[in-house]
Each structure stands twice: as C-alpha cells, then as structure tokens.
Write an enzyme that holds these catalytic residues in place. Structure first.
Site, PDB file in Angstrom:
ATOM      1  N   THR A  19     -15.799  20.090  -3.341  1.00 36.57           N
ATOM      2  CA  THR A  19     -15.760  18.990  -4.275  1.00 36.57           C
ATOM      3  C   THR A  19     -14.873  18.408  -5.138  1.00 36.57           C
ATOM      4  O   THR A  19     -14.958  17.514  -6.179  1.00 36.57           O
ATOM      5  CB  THR A  19     -17.212  19.217  -5.462  1.00 36.57           C
ATOM      6  N   TRP A  20     -13.371  18.745  -4.581  1.00 36.53           N
ATOM      7  CA  TRP A  20     -12.407  18.035  -5.023  1.00 36.53           C
ATOM      8  C   TRP A  20     -12.488  16.653  -5.174  1.00 36.53           C
ATOM      9  O   TRP A  20     -12.763  16.383  -3.791  1.00 36.53           O
ATOM     10  CB  TRP A  20     -11.229  18.896  -4.743  1.00 36.53           C
ATOM     11  N   TYR A  53     -11.728  19.652 -11.710  1.00 40.02           N
ATOM     12  CA  TYR A  53     -11.812  18.745 -10.606  1.00 40.02           C
ATOM     13  C   TYR A  53     -12.445  17.489 -11.473  1.00 40.02           C
ATOM     14  O   TYR A  53     -13.781  17.556 -12.141  1.00 40.02           O
ATOM     15  CB  TYR A  53     -12.611  18.935  -9.484  1.00 40.02           C
ATOM     16  N   GLN A 163      -9.645  32.534  -3.079  1.00 44.41           N
ATOM     17  CA  GLN A 163      -9.864  31.406  -2.181  1.00 44.41           C
ATOM     18  C   GLN A 163      -8.229  30.770  -1.968  1.00 44.41           C
ATOM     19  O   GLN A 163      -7.595  30.743  -2.879  1.00 44.41           O
ATOM     20  CB  GLN A 163     -10.419  30.186  -3.347  1.00 44.41           C
ATOM     21  N   TYR A 191      -9.917  27.078   1.977  1.00 44.12           N
ATOM     22  CA  TYR A 191     -10.039  25.765   1.542  1.00 44.12           C
ATOM     23  C   TYR A 191      -8.890  24.944   2.479  1.00 44.12           C
ATOM     24  O   TYR A 191      -8.266  25.178   3.099  1.00 44.12           O
ATOM     25  CB  TYR A 191      -9.634  25.732  -0.005  1.00 44.12           C
TER      26      TYR A 191
HETATM   27  P1  NAP Z   1     -10.230  16.940   0.754  1.00 47.34           P
HETATM   28  O1  NAP Z   1      -8.802  17.037   1.411  1.00 47.34           O
HETATM   29  O2  NAP Z   1     -10.355  16.505  -0.431  1.00 47.34           O
HETATM   30  O3  NAP Z   1     -10.998  16.440   1.737  1.00 47.34           O
HETATM   31  C1  NAP Z   1     -11.294  16.596   3.071  1.00 47.34           C
HETATM   32  C2  NAP Z   1     -11.155  15.459   3.895  1.00 47.34           C
HETATM   33  O4  NAP Z   1     -11.624  15.491   5.270  1.00 47.34           O
HETATM   34  C3  NAP Z   1     -11.939  14.170   3.241  1.00 47.34           C
HETATM   35  O5  NAP Z   1     -11.099  13.080   3.174  1.00 47.34           O
HETATM   36  C4  NAP Z   1     -13.339  14.044   4.051  1.00 47.34           C
HETATM   37  O6  NAP Z   1     -13.658  12.993   4.262  1.00 47.34           O
HETATM   38  C5  NAP Z   1     -12.618  14.673   5.413  1.00 47.34           C
HETATM   39  N1  NAP Z   1     -13.592  15.061   6.350  1.00 47.34           N
HETATM   40  C6  NAP Z   1     -14.469  15.980   5.852  1.00 47.34           C
HETATM   41  N2  NAP Z   1     -15.422  16.205   7.072  1.00 47.34           N
HETATM   42  C7  NAP Z   1     -14.867  15.560   8.182  1.00 47.34           C
HETATM   43  C8  NAP Z   1     -15.275  15.454   9.546  1.00 47.34           C
HETATM   44  N3  NAP Z   1     -16.276  16.292  10.010  1.00 47.34           N
HETATM   45  N4  NAP Z   1     -14.593  14.641   9.965  1.00 47.34           N
HETATM   46  C9  NAP Z   1     -13.460  13.774   9.778  1.00 47.34           C
HETATM   47  N5  NAP Z   1     -13.215  13.993   8.314  1.00 47.34           N
HETATM   48  C10 NAP Z   1     -13.770  14.982   7.509  1.00 47.34           C
HETATM   49  O7  NAP Z   1     -10.631  18.513   0.662  1.00 47.34           O
HETATM   50  P2  NAP Z   1     -10.234  19.913   1.181  1.00 47.34           P
HETATM   51  O8  NAP Z   1      -8.505  19.945   1.116  1.00 47.34           O
HETATM   52  O9  NAP Z   1     -10.791  19.971   2.482  1.00 47.34           O
HETATM   53  O10 NAP Z   1     -10.507  20.860   0.299  1.00 47.34           O
HETATM   54  C11 NAP Z   1     -11.864  21.279   0.246  1.00 47.34           C
HETATM   55  C12 NAP Z   1     -12.368  21.920  -1.054  1.00 47.34           C
HETATM   56  O11 NAP Z   1     -11.407  23.141  -1.245  1.00 47.34           O
HETATM   57  C13 NAP Z   1     -12.013  21.119  -2.115  1.00 47.34           C
HETATM   58  O12 NAP Z   1     -12.912  20.173  -2.403  1.00 47.34           O
HETATM   59  C14 NAP Z   1     -12.134  22.120  -3.109  1.00 47.34           C
HETATM   60  O13 NAP Z   1     -13.511  22.499  -3.505  1.00 47.34           O
HETATM   61  C15 NAP Z   1     -11.411  23.283  -2.609  1.00 47.34           C
HETATM   62  N6  NAP Z   1      -9.897  23.272  -2.776  1.00 47.34           N
HETATM   63  C16 NAP Z   1      -9.473  24.412  -3.681  1.00 47.34           C
HETATM   64  C17 NAP Z   1      -8.261  24.545  -4.029  1.00 47.34           C
HETATM   65  C18 NAP Z   1      -7.643  25.651  -4.835  1.00 47.34           C
HETATM   66  O14 NAP Z   1      -6.427  25.758  -5.228  1.00 47.34           O
HETATM   67  N7  NAP Z   1      -8.592  26.725  -5.078  1.00 47.34           N
HETATM   68  C19 NAP Z   1      -7.230  23.538  -3.355  1.00 47.34           C
HETATM   69  C20 NAP Z   1      -7.471  22.418  -2.494  1.00 47.34           C
HETATM   70  C21 NAP Z   1      -9.021  22.328  -2.243  1.00 47.34           C
HETATM   71  P3  NAP Z   1     -15.035  12.376   3.268  1.00 47.34           P
HETATM   72  O15 NAP Z   1     -14.895  13.055   1.919  1.00 47.34           O
HETATM   73  O16 NAP Z   1     -14.932  11.140   3.117  1.00 47.34           O
HETATM   74  O17 NAP Z   1     -16.290  12.910   3.619  1.00 47.34           O
END
Ligand code: NAP
Length: 282
Positions: A19-20, A53, A163, A191
C-alpha cells in the site's frame, strides 16, 4: 498454492497487497478502498503498510477499507527507525493501531536499520507482543550481518520476517540472506516483486522470456513473475496494485504452477548476480 503461517499467526495466502503511495490523495480513496476490498474477497488477506506511507494516510485508508472486516485481514505495519527507541516504538505502534482502527497488528516490522538502538527496538517489540498489541514482529531491509546481530540480542530470536527487495530483476538476496532466513524459518517478504515504478514494471512485463512462459502457462507475464517469486515456500510477495484489474490479475498468480523448464528459462533470462552483493533497497 500453500498458505504460510508466521509464529502466532493464522495461515494466509502467500500473496498479499502492498500500500505504499496509497492513501495520499482523497480523490483516489474510494478506488483504493475498492481495490483492497476486492483483494480481500480474492483471498489476498495480507495487507502491508507503514507509518511512513502517506504520513499515516495509508493506514487510515486501510482502516476504512477494513471496517467490519478486520478479522479477514493479516495486517502488517512498520515503525520508522527514527521512532524505534524503547518508548518511541510503543508510541508509534499505538498511533498505527489508532489509524488502522484495530487493537492489534498481526506483524510489526522495523522499516530499516539506521541506528545502534536495535536492542531497544527488540525489547519494545517483545513488550508489545506480551501486551497483545502485536502477534509477531520482524525487520525490513536487514542484511545478513544485521540479522545475526538481531538474533544475538535478548529476545532477538523471535524475529519472524525480513521484508526485502526481491523479484526477477533483484535476486541478490539468494546468496546469503535467503538461505539464512530459510534455515531459521524467518519468512521473506518480497517487496516490489514486479518492479519498483510503473516504468520498470512495464519493462519487466514486456520481457521476451516472461511472455513466452506466460503463453505456455495460459497466464499473464505479471502472474508468472509473481508465481516465480513465490516458487519457494518461505517467501511472501506484496505487490501494490491500486487498480482493480491489477488486483484481479495478481490474485490469479496463486494458481500458476511453474515447472522446471519454465524456471530454467526464467533463470537464464534473469540470472542471479554471480556473487554476493550488498543488499539493494528502495
Ligand atoms: P509500487 O512500485 O508502488 O507499485 C507497483 C506498480 O505495479 C504500480 O504502478 C501498480 O499499478 C503496478 N502493478 C501492480 N500489479 C500490476 C499488474 N498486474 N500489471 C501491471 N502493473 C501492475 O509498489 P512496489 O514497489 O511493488 O511495492 C510493493 C509494496 O511493497 C509497497 O506498496 C509496500 O507495501 C512495500 N514496500 C516496502 C519497502 C520497504 O522498504 N520495506 C519498500 C518498497 C515497497 P497500480 O497501482 O496502478 O495498480
């Protein structure tokens, strides 16, 4: 795909919802809530957030989304290192619980390592666990040396998750962090399993090998990339998807099984680094 079970937690699907960058704009809130609720309907019970976040906005939005459905979710939040003193951790957890509208977290993580106060953070986590405010605790962005230091602290061997950045294009943890976590039954939460920005996600999903495997499996490239991340049982993946079509697609990854030929093809196209590298983080 099998469910996973953290210490003191119930079994949930190994694919969750990040949910970032959610909960930051009022105008998007209804769509974000609909996406999270659809994810819950489809069995994506693990919801990952952090006090960082949207400055608490993500937790507030999740609180709204979970109204009347708290028990269906497996809630994970994180304390910022700047708040992670003995008293600061407890106060930060209480603020998170308030925003989330709940009286317990299933898992509470230290967002990243910054100071020498790890012993205080661990002590606070254990206090929160005894009070029932958290069911389990873990860390995030910890490399092997950090993990070793953690388990050597009083109560530190209760660490139950790490994580970290992990996906087809970020495989550095396979050298030492992943084997260490496996041997200690510490869950790895991957992540950014699809990439870390919409452009990097687009690029990954257009890769030839991923498309070829997807075609063979009658799946989409995103489903194959997620199924690859989940190919080892000790791993949980938390893609963020604010669009309902993405949530629906991602949930479909739970029924994609990759065989040895698929894994060999993906391995050749996205090789692990040839030697251990320092832990990458966003
Ligand atoms: P992100 O880069 O913010 O979002 C992923 C991107 O992928 C978004 O633009 C999303 O689009 C897109 N997406 C998702 N499913 C898709 C699909 N099936 N086809 C095409 N595009 C798709 O998030 P993330 O980097 O994946 O990070 C995931 C989560 O990990 C975060 O939200 C957070 O909870 C966690 N995180 C933790 C840390 C840490 O330091 N612990 C760091 C980074 C992230 P839409 O949103 O428009 O659907």
């Amino acid at each position: 795909m099998d469910a996973f079970k953290l210490p003191n937690g119930r079994a949930v699907a190994r694919l969750g919802q990040g949910t970032w960058r959610m909960g930051e704009q009022r105008a998007r809130r209804a769509d974000e809530i609909a996406a999270l609720r659809l994810g819950l309907d489809l069995g994506l019970a693990l919801i990952d957030t952090a006090e960082m976040y949207g400055d608490g906005g993500s937790e507030e939005m999740i609180g709204e989304a979970l109204a009347g459905r708290r028990d269906e979710a497996y809630l994970v939040s994180k304390v910022l290192p700047t708040n992670a003193s003995r008293h600061g951790t407890i106060a930060a957890c209480e603020r998170s619980l308030e925003r989330l509208g709940t009286d317990y977290l299933d898992l509470y993580l230290l967002h990243w390592r910054q100071s020498e106060r790890l012993a205080e953070t661990v002590d606070a986590f254990e206090t929160l666990a005894k009070k029932g405010s958290i069911r389990a605790w873990g860390v995030s962005n910890f490399d092997r040396a950090d993990l070793e230091e953690c388990v050597a602290l009083p109560g530190g061997d209760m660490v139950s998750a790490n994580q970290v950045l992990y996906g087809l294009e970020h495989r550095g943890i396979e050298w030492d962090i992943a084997p260490w976590c496996r041997s200690r039954e510490v869950t790895i939460m991957a992540y950014s399993p699809l990439g870390s920005s919409s452009s990097s996600v687009r690029r990954l999903l257009g890769e030839r090998a991923l498309k070829a495997v997807a075609e063979r499996r009658a799946a989409t490239p995103a489903q194959v990339a997620l199924a690859w991340t989940l190919r080892n049982p000790g791993v949980v993946a938390i893609p963020k998807a604010a669009r309902i079509e993405h949530v629906r697609e991602n949930a479909g990854a739970l029924s994609v099984d990759l065989d040895d030929a698929d894994l060999r093809e993906l391995d050749a196209a996205f090789p692990a680094p040839p030697r251990g590298t320092s832990l990458e983080m966003l």
